[in-house]
Design an enzyme around this catalytic site. Sequence first.
Site, short mmCIF file in Angstrom:
data_model
loop_
_atom_site.label_atom_id
_atom_site.label_comp_id
_atom_site.label_asym_id
_atom_site.label_seq_id
_atom_site.Cartn_x
_atom_site.Cartn_y
_atom_site.Cartn_z
NE ARG A 49 2.98 -0.74 10.18
CZ ARG A 49 2.24 -1.13 9.14
NH1 ARG A 49 0.96 -1.42 9.30
NH2 ARG A 49 2.79 -1.25 7.94
CE LYS A 88 6.14 0.93 5.20
NZ LYS A 88 4.79 1.55 5.22
CE1 TYR A 103 3.18 0.46 0.16
CE2 TYR A 103 5.07 1.78 -0.51
CZ TYR A 103 4.42 1.03 0.44
OH TYR A 103 4.99 0.86 1.68
CB THR A 144 -2.24 1.26 8.46
OG1 THR A 144 -2.61 0.07 7.78
CG2 THR A 144 -1.45 2.16 7.53
NE ARG A 155 -0.90 -6.78 6.83
CZ ARG A 155 -1.06 -5.64 6.13
NH1 ARG A 155 -0.03 -5.11 5.48
NH2 ARG A 155 -2.22 -5.04 6.11
CG ASN A 188 3.43 2.42 8.57
OD1 ASN A 188 4.42 2.34 7.84
ND2 ASN A 188 2.22 2.18 8.14
CD GLU A 191 4.20 -6.84 -1.19
OE1 GLU A 191 4.66 -7.33 -0.14
OE2 GLU A 191 3.14 -6.18 -1.23
CG HIS A 214 5.43 -3.44 3.01
ND1 HIS A 214 4.15 -3.12 2.62
CD2 HIS A 214 5.74 -4.60 2.36
CE1 HIS A 214 3.71 -4.04 1.77
NE2 HIS A 214 4.65 -4.94 1.59
O1 CDP Z 1 1.05 -0.88 5.18
P1 CDP Z 1 -0.40 -1.25 5.35
O2 CDP Z 1 -0.83 -2.41 4.49
O3 CDP Z 1 -0.77 -1.41 6.79
O4 CDP Z 1 -1.24 0.05 4.87
P2 CDP Z 1 -1.85 0.48 3.46
O5 CDP Z 1 -3.19 1.04 3.72
O6 CDP Z 1 -1.74 -0.61 2.44
O7 CDP Z 1 -0.91 1.69 3.01
C1 CDP Z 1 0.40 1.47 2.55
C2 CDP Z 1 1.31 2.49 3.19
O8 CDP Z 1 1.01 3.79 2.70
C3 CDP Z 1 1.16 2.62 4.71
O9 CDP Z 1 1.89 1.64 5.41
C4 CDP Z 1 1.67 4.02 4.97
O10 CDP Z 1 3.09 4.06 5.08
C5 CDP Z 1 1.26 4.76 3.69
N1 CDP Z 1 0.05 5.59 3.83
C6 CDP Z 1 0.16 6.97 3.68
O11 CDP Z 1 1.25 7.48 3.45
N2 CDP Z 1 -0.97 7.78 3.78
C7 CDP Z 1 -2.19 7.22 4.01
N3 CDP Z 1 -3.26 8.01 4.09
C8 CDP Z 1 -2.30 5.83 4.16
C9 CDP Z 1 -1.17 5.04 4.06
MG MG Z 2 -1.34 -2.60 2.51
#
Ligand code: CDP
Ligand code: MG
Length: 153
Positions: free
Chosen positions: A102, A9, A49, A91, A85, A112, A126, A115
Amino acid sequence: MERTFILFKPDCVQRRLVGRILARFEDKGLNVVAMKMLTITPELSRQHYAEHVQKGWYPTLEAFITGGPVVAAVLEGLEAIRVVREMLGATTGLNAAAGTIRGDYSSSRQMNLVHGSDGAEAAKREIALYFKPEELVDYQPTITKWMRAADEG
Ligand code: CDP
Ligand code: MG
């Protein structure tokens, strides 16, 4: 063998951590089969996303992910989706276990660093979103025979 999509990222590129984190995946035994640098457009962000577009925090995620260049890559290895993962950790960097990417480098929920696809369907979707089929390279590193036994897959 399995393929997964990863994205370094904008925070990762700006903090010059791409090399160090890529090395962790390489050290684990994952093969890089595609890689490129790009800047994500709002349109691509909405596609990537899609599951989060309706969330209240999506606009801040879009601003972040489109805010600087990223490095997209495809990694290949045994159970690559799960392995990546687990290497990423939870996250939110603050909660992620020490020893994970992370956990070691992030204290943020949003920033973080990397991805990773969360399942087989997401990986397929993806990879296709970021790469043409001909951009994926098929090869077998000669070191493979010293990385795992022949009957391990
Ligand atoms: O990336 P991961 O699958 O672990 O997390 P996700 O819940 O699918 O969320 C995708 C991405 O959105 C996260 O990796 C964060 O960079 C971002 N995010 C955010 O900006 N604000 C939140 N409240 C939750 C996630
Ligand atoms: Mg996710």
